[in-house]
Design a protein around this motif. Sequence first.
Motif, PDB file in Angstrom:
ATOM      1  N   GLY A  55     -27.064  -5.759   9.167  1.00  0.00           N
ATOM      2  CA  GLY A  55     -26.525  -5.012  10.299  1.00  0.00           C
ATOM      3  C   GLY A  55     -25.269  -5.694  10.798  1.00  0.00           C
ATOM      4  O   GLY A  55     -24.361  -5.997  10.031  1.00  0.00           O
ATOM      5  N   GLU A  56     -25.207  -5.975  12.112  1.00  0.00           N
ATOM      6  CA  GLU A  56     -24.056  -6.671  12.678  1.00  0.00           C
ATOM      7  C   GLU A  56     -24.311  -8.166  12.857  1.00  0.00           C
ATOM      8  O   GLU A  56     -23.473  -8.880  13.411  1.00  0.00           O
ATOM      9  CB  GLU A  56     -23.678  -6.038  14.023  1.00  0.00           C
ATOM     10  N   VAL A  57     -25.450  -8.638  12.378  1.00  0.00           N
ATOM     11  CA  VAL A  57     -25.776 -10.064  12.489  1.00  0.00           C
ATOM     12  C   VAL A  57     -24.846 -10.876  11.592  1.00  0.00           C
ATOM     13  O   VAL A  57     -24.618 -10.531  10.430  1.00  0.00           O
ATOM     14  CB  VAL A  57     -27.243 -10.323  12.091  1.00  0.00           C
ATOM     15  N   THR A  58     -24.294 -11.930  12.143  1.00  0.00           N
ATOM     16  CA  THR A  58     -23.396 -12.801  11.363  1.00  0.00           C
ATOM     17  C   THR A  58     -23.965 -14.207  11.183  1.00  0.00           C
ATOM     18  O   THR A  58     -23.719 -14.847  10.165  1.00  0.00           O
ATOM     19  CB  THR A  58     -22.026 -12.910  12.045  1.00  0.00           C
ATOM     20  N   HIS A  59     -24.709 -14.686  12.198  1.00  0.00           N
ATOM     21  CA  HIS A  59     -25.250 -16.051  12.139  1.00  0.00           C
ATOM     22  C   HIS A  59     -26.719 -16.042  12.547  1.00  0.00           C
ATOM     23  O   HIS A  59     -27.177 -15.142  13.260  1.00  0.00           O
ATOM     24  CB  HIS A  59     -24.481 -16.995  13.078  1.00  0.00           C
ATOM     25  N   THR A  60     -27.432 -17.049  12.102  1.00  0.00           N
ATOM     26  CA  THR A  60     -28.821 -17.241  12.522  1.00  0.00           C
ATOM     27  C   THR A  60     -29.029 -18.691  12.922  1.00  0.00           C
ATOM     28  O   THR A  60     -28.286 -19.585  12.500  1.00  0.00           O
ATOM     29  CB  THR A  60     -29.813 -16.903  11.394  1.00  0.00           C
ATOM     30  N   LEU A  61     -30.025 -18.894  13.745  1.00  0.00           N
ATOM     31  CA  LEU A  61     -30.450 -20.240  14.125  1.00  0.00           C
ATOM     32  C   LEU A  61     -31.929 -20.361  13.848  1.00  0.00           C
ATOM     33  O   LEU A  61     -32.721 -19.525  14.289  1.00  0.00           O
ATOM     34  CB  LEU A  61     -30.171 -20.494  15.613  1.00  0.00           C
ATOM     35  N   ASN A  62     -32.324 -21.377  13.082  1.00  0.00           N
ATOM     36  CA  ASN A  62     -33.745 -21.650  12.875  1.00  0.00           C
ATOM     37  C   ASN A  62     -33.942 -23.139  12.691  1.00  0.00           C
ATOM     38  O   ASN A  62     -32.977 -23.894  12.538  1.00  0.00           O
ATOM     39  CB  ASN A  62     -34.307 -20.862  11.685  1.00  0.00           C
ATOM     40  N   ALA A  63     -35.202 -23.550  12.717  1.00  0.00           N
ATOM     41  CA  ALA A  63     -35.507 -24.987  12.644  1.00  0.00           C
ATOM     42  C   ALA A  63     -36.785 -25.231  11.869  1.00  0.00           C
ATOM     43  O   ALA A  63     -37.649 -25.992  12.291  1.00  0.00           O
ATOM     44  CB  ALA A  63     -35.611 -25.572  14.043  1.00  0.00           C
ATOM     45  N   GLY A  64     -36.906 -24.581  10.713  1.00  0.00           N
ATOM     46  CA  GLY A  64     -38.065 -24.825   9.864  1.00  0.00           C
ATOM     47  C   GLY A  64     -39.349 -24.372  10.528  1.00  0.00           C
ATOM     48  O   GLY A  64     -39.503 -23.213  10.909  1.00  0.00           O
ATOM     49  N   ASP A  65     -40.290 -25.319  10.697  1.00  0.00           N
ATOM     50  CA  ASP A  65     -41.585 -24.972  11.278  1.00  0.00           C
ATOM     51  C   ASP A  65     -41.600 -25.135  12.793  1.00  0.00           C
ATOM     52  O   ASP A  65     -42.653 -25.109  13.426  1.00  0.00           O
ATOM     53  CB  ASP A  65     -42.693 -25.826  10.651  1.00  0.00           C
ATOM     54  N   ARG A  66     -40.435 -25.288  13.401  1.00  0.00           N
ATOM     55  CA  ARG A  66     -40.353 -25.473  14.843  1.00  0.00           C
ATOM     56  C   ARG A  66     -40.142 -24.147  15.556  1.00  0.00           C
ATOM     57  O   ARG A  66     -39.694 -23.165  14.969  1.00  0.00           O
ATOM     58  CB  ARG A  66     -39.204 -26.423  15.206  1.00  0.00           C
ATOM     59  N   PHE A  67     -40.448 -24.147  16.862  1.00  0.00           N
ATOM     60  CA  PHE A  67     -40.252 -22.985  17.705  1.00  0.00           C
ATOM     61  C   PHE A  67     -39.429 -23.400  18.910  1.00  0.00           C
ATOM     62  O   PHE A  67     -39.487 -24.551  19.352  1.00  0.00           O
ATOM     63  CB  PHE A  67     -41.601 -22.416  18.158  1.00  0.00           C
ATOM     64  N   PHE A  68     -38.648 -22.454  19.429  1.00  0.00           N
ATOM     65  CA  PHE A  68     -37.865 -22.742  20.627  1.00  0.00           C
ATOM     66  C   PHE A  68     -38.031 -21.600  21.616  1.00  0.00           C
ATOM     67  O   PHE A  68     -38.529 -20.520  21.280  1.00  0.00           O
ATOM     68  CB  PHE A  68     -36.390 -22.990  20.315  1.00  0.00           C
ATOM     69  N   THR A  69     -37.607 -21.845  22.844  1.00  0.00           N
ATOM     70  CA  THR A  69     -37.850 -20.882  23.916  1.00  0.00           C
ATOM     71  C   THR A  69     -36.829 -19.748  23.871  1.00  0.00           C
ATOM     72  O   THR A  69     -35.677 -19.950  23.457  1.00  0.00           O
ATOM     73  CB  THR A  69     -37.763 -21.573  25.282  1.00  0.00           C
TER      74      THR A  69
END
Length: 747
Positions: A55-69
């Motif tokens: 779609g219009e997504v250009t970047h992603t943020l992830n951290a493996g098996d971690r979760f963030f708020t």
Amino acid sequence: MSRILLIIKSFIYYWRKNMAVGIGVAVSTAILTGALVVGDSMQYSMQKLVDLRLGEVTHTLNAGDRFFTPELAKRLQNDLQLPVAPVLMLESSAVVDGGQKRLPKIQVLGVDEKTDQAFGLQNWFSQVADNEVIISENLAQRLNLEVGESVLFRIRKASLIPLNAPFVSDEEISIPVRLSVKAIATQEQMSRFNLHNSQTAPFNAFISSARLDQLMKLNGHVNTMLIAGSDIYTKTIEQSLQNNWELEDLGLKIKKTLSGDHFEITSDRVFIDDIIVSTITNTHPQVEPVLTYFVNKIESETGYTPYSFISTLPDGDCGPQEVLINQWLADDLSVQTGDSINVSYFEVGPLRRLTEVDVRFEIKGIEAMAGRFADAGLTPDLPGLSDAGNCRDWDTGVPIELESIRDKDEDYWDDWQGTPKAFVSITAAQKLWTNRFGSLTALRFQNTGFSKSSFQNSFRKEFQIASLGFVVNDVRETGQEAALAGVDFGELFLGLSFFVLAAGVILIILLYNLTIQSRVEQVRVMRAMGLGKGFIRRSLIVESGLVAIAGALLGLGLTWVYNKLLFAGLNSIWYDIVRTDVISLRLDPGTLAFGYGISVIIGIICLFFAINRLLKKQIAQLRKGGSGIRKKWFEKLEIGLSIVSGISAILLVIIQITQNNAYNPTSFFIAGGLLLLSFSLASDLLFYRLDKSVSSGISSWRLSLKNTIRNRGRSFSIIMILALGTFLIVTVGANRNNSLGSESDQS
């Protein structure tokens, strides 16, 4: 009569033969230009596929098996002024028709109105209710689902605590939920959403983010962020992330201890990462490290106490082989200062392999149940254990012998919960119980002068969030690079079409030679009228050029038909090979012009040599149809080339067989090409020898042979066309591979 009028009348008079030559040029044009169009179309389709899956997504943020708020997404959106959508992405399986149909590896996404903004959609995913799901087209087709029907999903369980961490239960690995199909997403509605560079469409299920969070009990935490910003650099997003993260995004909490005289930092992951610990201890040397561990048994010579927590003291309060115990444990084991106790515990190894280990301590002292020795806050929150109503409700990642739990153990749990019963030095504890998730369960600060906000600001300056695996990916740029850097289908199809193109060139020569045979009388009359060879050559070349131009133009039309049929096959009957159905035709004017120009040039060159050959021969010889006497050196050269190419092909095959290397398709092509050349030269030489040696007399065999060798060039051309076609078919078949690796199975 002017030359132009002569050319026009000649062109019209021989229109049938010119049409045959033009069709030959058209076939060659379709092959050459079609191969180039395939390259353009495949590259265009791969780039189009990036838009369909992102779609219009250009970047992603992830951290493996971690979760963030999700609050981190809000802070990033405010800072970057771009749509940022927090998304929980999990894996699931689906079951319909009472279990008759099952499908694994379904990508489940928790979506809301922010997801619509990141994808560039209007009120699509934001309309999903708690009991509804939007599924992708391929998922609906595979399970034969319609809007309004229900489907049972078994979603792989997600937890803030790593599933392989010690004392985390892994029995409940999936959570079932039955949902009603609200809609079936099309390609334009993100049915192909995928963050991986793959042309294969994943099976997607889009569920309300609130419902998915409720099922997983993650308190709103997510594991992916989708960012839509075409004019922003990855470094800018990384800097914004570094400036805006808070302790909760690392899974850290700061709270007062039960006694109120300390603040402590704990982790949602139970164990605090070593890199976080080292950063904090370097900037705050006064911090007190805490490690609390669950042990199977504490045993003395008179008895044992099952399932207890052991915590830590500073090294100065306890020696490396010493232990302080509370009064309850001393009474239960009937021990006193100076006695020894044995502690049994589980070490959790790879693949959750449990090894029971024993260690012996000497009792340094017995402490009353007060102060630090009555602090249940030293024990970290362990789901299934800390929140259990009684000991027999414990649900941990290690085996529990419930029959060994006594009434007094239940009473201790009711009165003191998980209060540690024994204390060892922090150095001794870390030596015994450090694991790959960390070596501490808490960090404690003196209450005096401590401020959470000032600590967080100073910690953010010292700590780089990227060191925990938080990664910003430019998925669009990576996808576009993958589309451009993949297999060049233009070169691939040109390579595969080379032999067909060569056959097409031979076909042009053969057809024009047939035309030349019928124009001998015309050339003879023109020569008798006093017209020079130059005039005749130019007239024939102009006429032939018109044929090549018209044939190549027809070939462009055939190119469109050829590629339409090819892509229709790739998107349907050959889907299992290309694993995508979005390949579409793209006709680039530059490519068409290039292919057209090259095809016209090839056609004119072929016709030019045929015309020159006509004019160099004597009219009488042309009428006879013979091929003339060869010079000795040419015959010897042909014999030598045939022998050398044949021997070279055999040597390549022998080398390939004797070497232990993997099968090399390039060697196969070279050896096959050399062998083809060798046999072709040998065939031409055989025709020449037969032409000189066939005896007189009439029989069906002699008549057939004489008719074959009467025009050796024509017969040889037909043989070459069939040989090249056969070679191409066998080559493609012999080098065919598939994803299952069963191409060598002769059955």
